[in-house]
Design a protein around this motif. Structure first.
Motif, PDB file in Angstrom:
ATOM      1  N   CYS A  35      35.049  28.063 -43.056  1.00  0.00           N
ATOM      2  CA  CYS A  35      35.108  28.715 -44.370  1.00  0.00           C
ATOM      3  C   CYS A  35      35.317  27.657 -45.441  1.00  0.00           C
ATOM      4  N   PRO A  43      31.668  31.690 -44.892  1.00  0.00           N
ATOM      5  CA  PRO A  43      32.642  32.556 -45.582  1.00  0.00           C
ATOM      6  C   PRO A  43      33.450  31.764 -46.611  1.00  0.00           C
ATOM      7  N   ALA A  68      31.904  35.427 -39.222  1.00  0.00           N
ATOM      8  CA  ALA A  68      31.132  35.794 -40.418  1.00  0.00           C
ATOM      9  C   ALA A  68      30.281  37.007 -40.067  1.00  0.00           C
ATOM     10  N   ASP A  69      30.917  38.149 -39.966  1.00  0.00           N
ATOM     11  CA  ASP A  69      30.238  39.347 -39.459  1.00  0.00           C
ATOM     12  C   ASP A  69      29.184  39.893 -40.406  1.00  0.00           C
ATOM     13  N   SER A 122      32.828  37.710 -44.430  1.00  0.00           N
ATOM     14  CA  SER A 122      33.724  37.863 -43.290  1.00  0.00           C
ATOM     15  C   SER A 122      34.807  38.896 -43.581  1.00  0.00           C
TER      16      SER A 122
END
Length: 351
Positions: A213, A290, A340-341, A243
């Motif tokens: 991130c 993210p 990081a969905d 995320s």
């Protein structure tokens, strides 16, 4: 006689072991994150900022002598604290050539510049990188007036120094982060996010795929008109864009340690101010890394020569800096890398 000496030695050994066990147990009961966050103080932040945003640095215009003084100040800080460069040896500068700068901005012609980089290697997962970023430049001199940029972004710059020092103290005590941390001071933000764009698009020191991130700090030392009655706030932008886990973690860490009002007013990508697109985190976000952008909003001295260090609220700056530190500490030390969905959704929709 031998028996007596043996018994005495055994008692001494047991006493020593008991002492070590007590020390270890005591250490285990200490909240390490809180311990090192406490080293981030308003006094130290102020000492840095009254130098970094002084007239000596001439507004830190990209490529100009004042900016060169600024990068030397940052380098000297890292050297004095034994925080190494990821580039190796004494080289803390990622060069950003004038030719590249001038191809990527319409705001004038500029000389060669540089990002400043420093690095703490993770103890268990060194190839996973957390980036903490802030821009080192400002508007320089216009006419006879120096644009010191104390809040923009002297505040983010000195916050990074204090965060780096806190992590390094932990390292020296054997409590360093499991993941690696890159401290990235970027140039040319005022000219179009140039230093961060150069890092992400031209010369990432570490692969973006390995970058967990980016926590980006840009203006965290003042208050805006919206929060005059309750200055204990900070705007968070982008924490939930890529995320879900980072956003949730951020809120939980704040509730546990800093109790700041997290204001998401500008978090909408379609907000007319477009702050999501206006600081260095965006060059990471566009690459599906993210991010969180920490920001206090604009104020009467924004982009004016009156943005001076005497107007900073150092107690607010201290607590906001600690929030970033605590968030970085949690991301660096949790068992699993944050996911990081939402990255694939971003990619597919082209946003």
């Amino acid at each position: 006689m031998k028996k007596i000496l043996y018994m005495a030695s055994a008692v001494a050994f047991m006493a020593c072991s008991s002492s070590k066990d007590a020390t270890n147990n005591e250490d285990a009961n200490v909240d390490q994150a809180a311990k090192y966050a406490a080293t981030i103080t308003a006094k130290d932040l102020g000492a840095h900022l009254f130098t970094y945003a002084s007239d000596e640095f001439e507004g830190r215009e990209t490529g100009e002598p004042g900016q060169k003084k600024a990068v030397e100040y940052l380098k000297n800080f890292y050297v004095s604290n034994e925080i190494v460069s990821p580039l190796g040896g004494d080289d803390y500068f990622q060069e950003v050539p004038a030719e590249w700068i001038n191809k990527n901005t319409r705001r004038g012609k500029y000389n060669d510049s540089e990002n400043v980089v420093a690095f703490i290697k993770g103890s268990e997962k060194p190839d996973e990188i957390i980036v903490i970023s802030a821009h080192l430049d400002h508007e320089g001199i216009k006419g006879e007036e120096i644009y010191n940029g104390a809040d923009d972004d002297g505040s983010g710059t000195v916050a990074m120094l204090e965060i780096a020092e806190a992590f390094q103290m932990a390292v020296k005590a054997g409590k360093g982060p499991k993941r690696s941390i890159l401290f990235l001071h970027v140039t040319g933000e005022e000219k179009g996010l140039l230093g961060s764009k150069y890092y992400t698009d031209e010369d990432p020191i570490f692969p973006l795929a390995n970058t967990v991130c980016d926590l980006n700090i840009d203006m965290i030392g003042r208050t805006d008109d919206r929060h005059k009655a309750n200055p204990n706030y900070v705007y968070l932008i982008g924490s939930d864009k890529l995320s879900t886990e980072l956003h949730t973690l951020s809120e939980e860490i704040n509730a546990k340690y800093t109790n700041i009002n997290l204001d998401y007013k500008y978090n909408d990508e379609n907000d007319p101010n477009r702050f999501y697109y206006r600081s260095d985190h965006y060059n990471f976000a566009k690459n599906n890394v993210p991010i969180i952008f920490y920001f206090n909003g604009t104020h009467v001295d924004y982009h004016k020569p009156t943005d001076t260090p005497d107007k900073i609220n150092y107690e607010l700056l201290e607590n906001r800096t600690r929030l970033v530190f605590h968030t970085a500490w949690e991301v660096a030390n949790r068992e699993n890398r944050i996911i990081a969905d939402k990255a694939e959704v971003k990619k597919e929709t082209g946003k």
